[in-house]
Design a protein around this motif. Structure first.
Motif, PDB file in Angstrom:
ATOM      1  N   ALA A   1       0.816  -1.220   0.000  1.00 23.63           N
ATOM      2  CA  ALA A   1       0.000   0.000   0.000  1.00 23.63           C
ATOM      3  C   ALA A   1       0.846   1.265   0.000  1.00 23.63           C
ATOM      4  CB  ALA A   1      -0.938  -0.018   1.209  1.00 23.63           C
ATOM      5  N   GLN A   2       2.018   1.229   0.644  1.00 20.45           N
ATOM      6  CA  GLN A   2       2.813   2.444   0.782  1.00 20.45           C
ATOM      7  C   GLN A   2       3.403   2.936  -0.542  1.00 20.45           C
ATOM      8  OE1 GLN A   2       3.696  -0.565   1.896  1.00 20.45           O
ATOM      9  NE2 GLN A   2       5.915  -0.834   2.036  1.00 20.45           N
ATOM     10  N   ILE A   3       3.422   2.076  -1.565  1.00 21.35           N
ATOM     11  CA  ILE A   3       3.959   2.505  -2.865  1.00 21.35           C
ATOM     12  C   ILE A   3       2.911   2.474  -3.975  1.00 21.35           C
ATOM     13  CG2 ILE A   3       6.314   1.786  -2.314  1.00 21.35           C
ATOM     14  CD1 ILE A   3       5.810  -0.699  -4.107  1.00 21.35           C
ATOM     15  N   ALA A   4       1.681   2.116  -3.635  1.00 18.97           N
ATOM     16  CA  ALA A   4       0.657   1.913  -4.662  1.00 18.97           C
ATOM     17  C   ALA A   4       0.466   3.137  -5.552  1.00 18.97           C
ATOM     18  CB  ALA A   4      -0.675   1.524  -4.009  1.00 18.97           C
ATOM     19  N   ASP A   5       0.448   4.329  -4.953  1.00 19.76           N
ATOM     20  CA  ASP A   5       0.206   5.537  -5.745  1.00 19.76           C
ATOM     21  C   ASP A   5       1.366   5.865  -6.691  1.00 19.76           C
ATOM     22  OD1 ASP A   5      -2.371   6.168  -4.861  1.00 19.76           O
ATOM     23  OD2 ASP A   5      -1.616   7.175  -3.071  1.00 19.76           O
ATOM     24  N   LYS A   6       2.535   5.255  -6.454  1.00 17.10           N
ATOM     25  CA  LYS A   6       3.694   5.495  -7.318  1.00 17.10           C
ATOM     26  C   LYS A   6       3.828   4.455  -8.433  1.00 17.10           C
ATOM     27  CE  LYS A   6       6.341   7.640  -3.566  1.00 17.10           C
ATOM     28  NZ  LYS A   6       7.608   7.622  -2.803  1.00 17.10           N
ATOM     29  N   ILE A   7       3.029   3.411  -8.366  1.00 11.44           N
ATOM     30  CA  ILE A   7       3.163   2.315  -9.321  1.00 11.44           C
ATOM     31  C   ILE A   7       2.833   2.723 -10.764  1.00 11.44           C
ATOM     32  CG2 ILE A   7       2.235   0.052  -9.974  1.00 11.44           C
ATOM     33  CD1 ILE A   7       4.202  -0.090  -7.700  1.00 11.44           C
ATOM     34  N   PRO A   8       1.722   3.439 -11.035  1.00  9.21           N
ATOM     35  CA  PRO A   8       1.411   3.771 -12.435  1.00  9.21           C
ATOM     36  C   PRO A   8       2.518   4.545 -13.152  1.00  9.21           C
ATOM     37  CG  PRO A   8      -0.536   4.076 -11.076  1.00  9.21           C
ATOM     38  CD  PRO A   8       0.611   3.824 -10.127  1.00  9.21           C
ATOM     39  N   ALA A   9       3.084   5.562 -12.500  1.00 13.32           N
ATOM     40  CA  ALA A   9       4.153   6.339 -13.131  1.00 13.32           C
ATOM     41  C   ALA A   9       5.405   5.499 -13.328  1.00 13.32           C
ATOM     42  CB  ALA A   9       4.468   7.577 -12.293  1.00 13.32           C
ATOM     43  N   THR A  10       5.679   4.615 -12.377  1.00 15.63           N
ATOM     44  CA  THR A  10       6.849   3.735 -12.503  1.00 15.63           C
ATOM     45  C   THR A  10       6.657   2.762 -13.663  1.00 15.63           C
ATOM     46  OG1 THR A  10       7.182   3.906 -10.117  1.00 15.63           O
ATOM     47  CG2 THR A  10       8.343   2.133 -11.265  1.00 15.63           C
ATOM     48  N   ILE A  11       5.457   2.243 -13.814  1.00 13.80           N
ATOM     49  CA  ILE A  11       5.150   1.357 -14.944  1.00 13.80           C
ATOM     50  C   ILE A  11       5.401   2.077 -16.264  1.00 13.80           C
ATOM     51  CG2 ILE A  11       3.259   0.238 -16.192  1.00 13.80           C
ATOM     52  CD1 ILE A  11       2.108  -0.600 -13.499  1.00 13.80           C
ATOM     53  N   ALA A  12       4.935   3.311 -16.367  1.00 12.55           N
ATOM     54  CA  ALA A  12       5.103   4.069 -17.609  1.00 12.55           C
ATOM     55  C   ALA A  12       6.582   4.230 -17.950  1.00 12.55           C
ATOM     56  CB  ALA A  12       4.431   5.432 -17.478  1.00 12.55           C
ATOM     57  N   TYR A  13       7.401   4.500 -16.938  1.00 11.96           N
ATOM     58  CA  TYR A  13       8.843   4.670 -17.168  1.00 11.96           C
ATOM     59  C   TYR A  13       9.473   3.359 -17.643  1.00 11.96           C
ATOM     60  CZ  TYR A  13      13.730   5.888 -16.288  1.00 11.96           C
ATOM     61  OH  TYR A  13      15.078   6.120 -16.430  1.00 11.96           O
ATOM     62  N   VAL A  14       9.179   2.267 -16.944  1.00 11.75           N
ATOM     63  CA  VAL A  14       9.775   0.972 -17.283  1.00 11.75           C
ATOM     64  C   VAL A  14       9.306   0.510 -18.669  1.00 11.75           C
ATOM     65  CG1 VAL A  14       9.914  -1.460 -16.628  1.00 11.75           C
ATOM     66  CG2 VAL A  14      10.026   0.315 -14.862  1.00 11.75           C
ATOM     67  N   GLN A  15       8.029   0.706 -18.969  1.00 10.55           N
ATOM     68  CA  GLN A  15       7.510   0.270 -20.268  1.00 10.55           C
ATOM     69  C   GLN A  15       8.130   1.047 -21.424  1.00 10.55           C
ATOM     70  OE1 GLN A  15       3.213   0.559 -19.861  1.00 10.55           O
ATOM     71  NE2 GLN A  15       3.062  -1.610 -19.334  1.00 10.55           N
ATOM     72  N   GLU A  16       8.389   2.333 -21.216  1.00 11.38           N
ATOM     73  CA  GLU A  16       9.013   3.126 -22.271  1.00 11.38           C
ATOM     74  C   GLU A  16      10.416   2.605 -22.569  1.00 11.38           C
ATOM     75  OE1 GLU A  16       9.833   5.692 -25.225  1.00 11.38           O
ATOM     76  OE2 GLU A  16       7.876   5.299 -24.301  1.00 11.38           O
ATOM     77  N   ARG A  17      11.160   2.265 -21.535  1.00 10.04           N
ATOM     78  CA  ARG A  17      12.499   1.689 -21.726  1.00 10.04           C
ATOM     79  C   ARG A  17      12.399   0.339 -22.442  1.00 10.04           C
ATOM     80  NH1 ARG A  17      16.083  -1.756 -18.968  1.00 10.04           N
ATOM     81  NH2 ARG A  17      18.282  -1.118 -19.030  1.00 10.04           N
ATOM     82  N   ASP A  18      11.444  -0.469 -22.050  1.00  6.97           N
ATOM     83  CA  ASP A  18      11.266  -1.777 -22.681  1.00  6.97           C
ATOM     84  C   ASP A  18      10.920  -1.635 -24.164  1.00  6.97           C
ATOM     85  OD1 ASP A  18      11.793  -2.981 -20.283  1.00  6.97           O
ATOM     86  OD2 ASP A  18       9.705  -3.511 -19.837  1.00  6.97           O
ATOM     87  N   ARG A  19      10.072  -0.648 -24.474  1.00  3.74           N
ATOM     88  CA  ARG A  19       9.698  -0.423 -25.876  1.00  3.74           C
ATOM     89  C   ARG A  19      10.914  -0.034 -26.715  1.00  3.74           C
ATOM     90  NH1 ARG A  19       4.685   1.526 -23.702  1.00  3.74           N
ATOM     91  NH2 ARG A  19       5.576   3.604 -23.403  1.00  3.74           N
ATOM     92  N   GLU A  20      11.793   0.754 -26.142  1.00  2.99           N
ATOM     93  CA  GLU A  20      13.010   1.160 -26.861  1.00  2.99           C
ATOM     94  C   GLU A  20      13.879  -0.056 -27.170  1.00  2.99           C
ATOM     95  OE1 GLU A  20      15.072   4.096 -24.653  1.00  2.99           O
ATOM     96  OE2 GLU A  20      13.500   5.621 -24.820  1.00  2.99           O
TER      97      GLU A  20
ATOM     98  N   ALA B   1      16.666  -0.361 -14.862  1.00  2.00           N
ATOM     99  CA  ALA B   1      15.454  -0.136 -15.652  1.00  2.00           C
ATOM    100  C   ALA B   1      14.473   0.764 -14.926  1.00  2.00           C
ATOM    101  CB  ALA B   1      14.788  -1.477 -15.949  1.00  2.00           C
ATOM    102  N   CYS B   2      14.782   1.128 -13.694  1.00  2.00           N
ATOM    103  CA  CYS B   2      13.863   1.892 -12.856  1.00  2.00           C
ATOM    104  C   CYS B   2      14.141   3.393 -12.929  1.00  2.00           C
ATOM    105  CB  CYS B   2      13.974   1.422 -11.414  1.00  2.00           C
ATOM    106  SG  CYS B   2      13.584  -0.341 -11.201  1.00  2.00           S
ATOM    107  N   PRO B   3      13.146   4.211 -12.610  1.00  2.00           N
ATOM    108  CA  PRO B   3      13.354   5.660 -12.610  1.00  2.00           C
ATOM    109  C   PRO B   3      14.449   6.058 -11.627  1.00  2.00           C
ATOM    110  CG  PRO B   3      11.023   5.142 -12.437  1.00  2.00           C
ATOM    111  CD  PRO B   3      11.775   3.839 -12.274  1.00  2.00           C
ATOM    112  N   PRO B   4      15.259   7.053 -11.955  1.00  3.98           N
ATOM    113  CA  PRO B   4      16.342   7.485 -11.055  1.00  3.98           C
ATOM    114  C   PRO B   4      15.781   8.066  -9.764  1.00  3.98           C
ATOM    115  CG  PRO B   4      16.098   9.014 -12.904  1.00  3.98           C
ATOM    116  CD  PRO B   4      15.227   7.849 -13.221  1.00  3.98           C
ATOM    117  N   GLY B   5      16.457   7.764  -8.676  1.00  7.80           N
ATOM    118  CA  GLY B   5      16.066   8.336  -7.388  1.00  7.80           C
ATOM    119  C   GLY B   5      14.776   7.802  -6.803  1.00  7.80           C
TER     120      GLY B   5
END
Length: 239
Positions: free
Chosen positions: A188-207, A230-234
């Protein structure tokens, strides 16, 4: 549930696959990578339905022999009241505690319709389910260890306690995500950060996938693309 999840996050999570959710969770380092998901004994029975996300409501059941109180699962409706009081959406998680789970099915068309009316989006069990075509038409997700033709002596043993399904320990209120790949528990403590993290990882995967299809593909180029995290910096689990 100590970390309330925003409606926007729940809506976003319902649009992504479970593998992407798992990839994003791994970026935060909040648990071991071999924890937090069901094993291969739990199968998605209706893979054509979209992903589900919801808060766990838990039961323990038996079906191989009659209840000593001579009651079956439809005689006991007190848990419906508890379910109705849970935050929406919810997922019913049923641990079949028989020595050999799956003699009878708790969820079929009728109970799926009842659960859906009470705000549930799906059910997970190490036991059995049934009435698959009818439940699929309802759009109610089913994950189970097996399929059965009968309720047998299905009856509820405990309500609202931690359960174990597919070697995953699930407590009432846990946030769960599921699709044809299986079930993952979202901290639960990271749930709100998951969608943006997914978008970052998926963009790298697409490349990477796009580069693999180019005429100029080389190992040197591939290594350059895959170098580093593969994860967002910081990224951090802290608020």
């Amino acid at each position: 549930m100590s970390h309330p999840i925003s409606p926007d996050t729940l809506q976003a999570l319902a649009k992504v696959d479970t593998c992407s959710v798992t990839n994003a969770i791994e970026c935060f380092g909040v648990r071991l990578r071999n924890e937090g998901f069901t094993d291969s004994t739990i199968r998605c029975r209706l893979p054509s339905l979209p992903p589900m996300v919801g808060y766990a409501m838990t039961l323990r059941v038996r079906s191989s022999s009659p209840s000593w109180k001579n009651r079956d699962y439809l005689d006991r409706a007190d848990w419906w009241t508890q379910l109705e009081a849970q935050p929406l959406p919810h997922v019913l998680v049923i641990e079949d505690v028989d020595r050999q789970p799956g003699t009878g099915a708790f969820i079929g068309e009728v109970h799926a319709a009842i659960l859906q009316a009470l705000g549930s989006v799906g059910a997970i069990t190490n036991g059995a389910v049934r009435d698959l075509p009818s439940v699929e038409r309802l759009g109610f997700r089913l994950f189970s260890g097996s399929i059965a033709v009968s309720h047998a002596y299905m009856h509820i043993v405990e309500i609202g306690v931690p359960v174990t399904v597919g070697h995953l320990r699930i407590a009432p209120g846990d946030l769960l995500h599921g699709d044809q790949h299986g079930i993952v528990q979202i901290p639960a403590q990271i749930a709100d950060k998951i969608p943006a993290t997914i978008a970052y990882v998926q963009e790298r995967d697409r490349e990477i996938v796009k580069y693999c299809k180019t005429p100029g593909f080389s190992l040197a180029g591939l290594k350059k693309l895959t170098l580093g995290s593969a994860c967002p910096p910081g990224i951090t689990a802290e608020d």
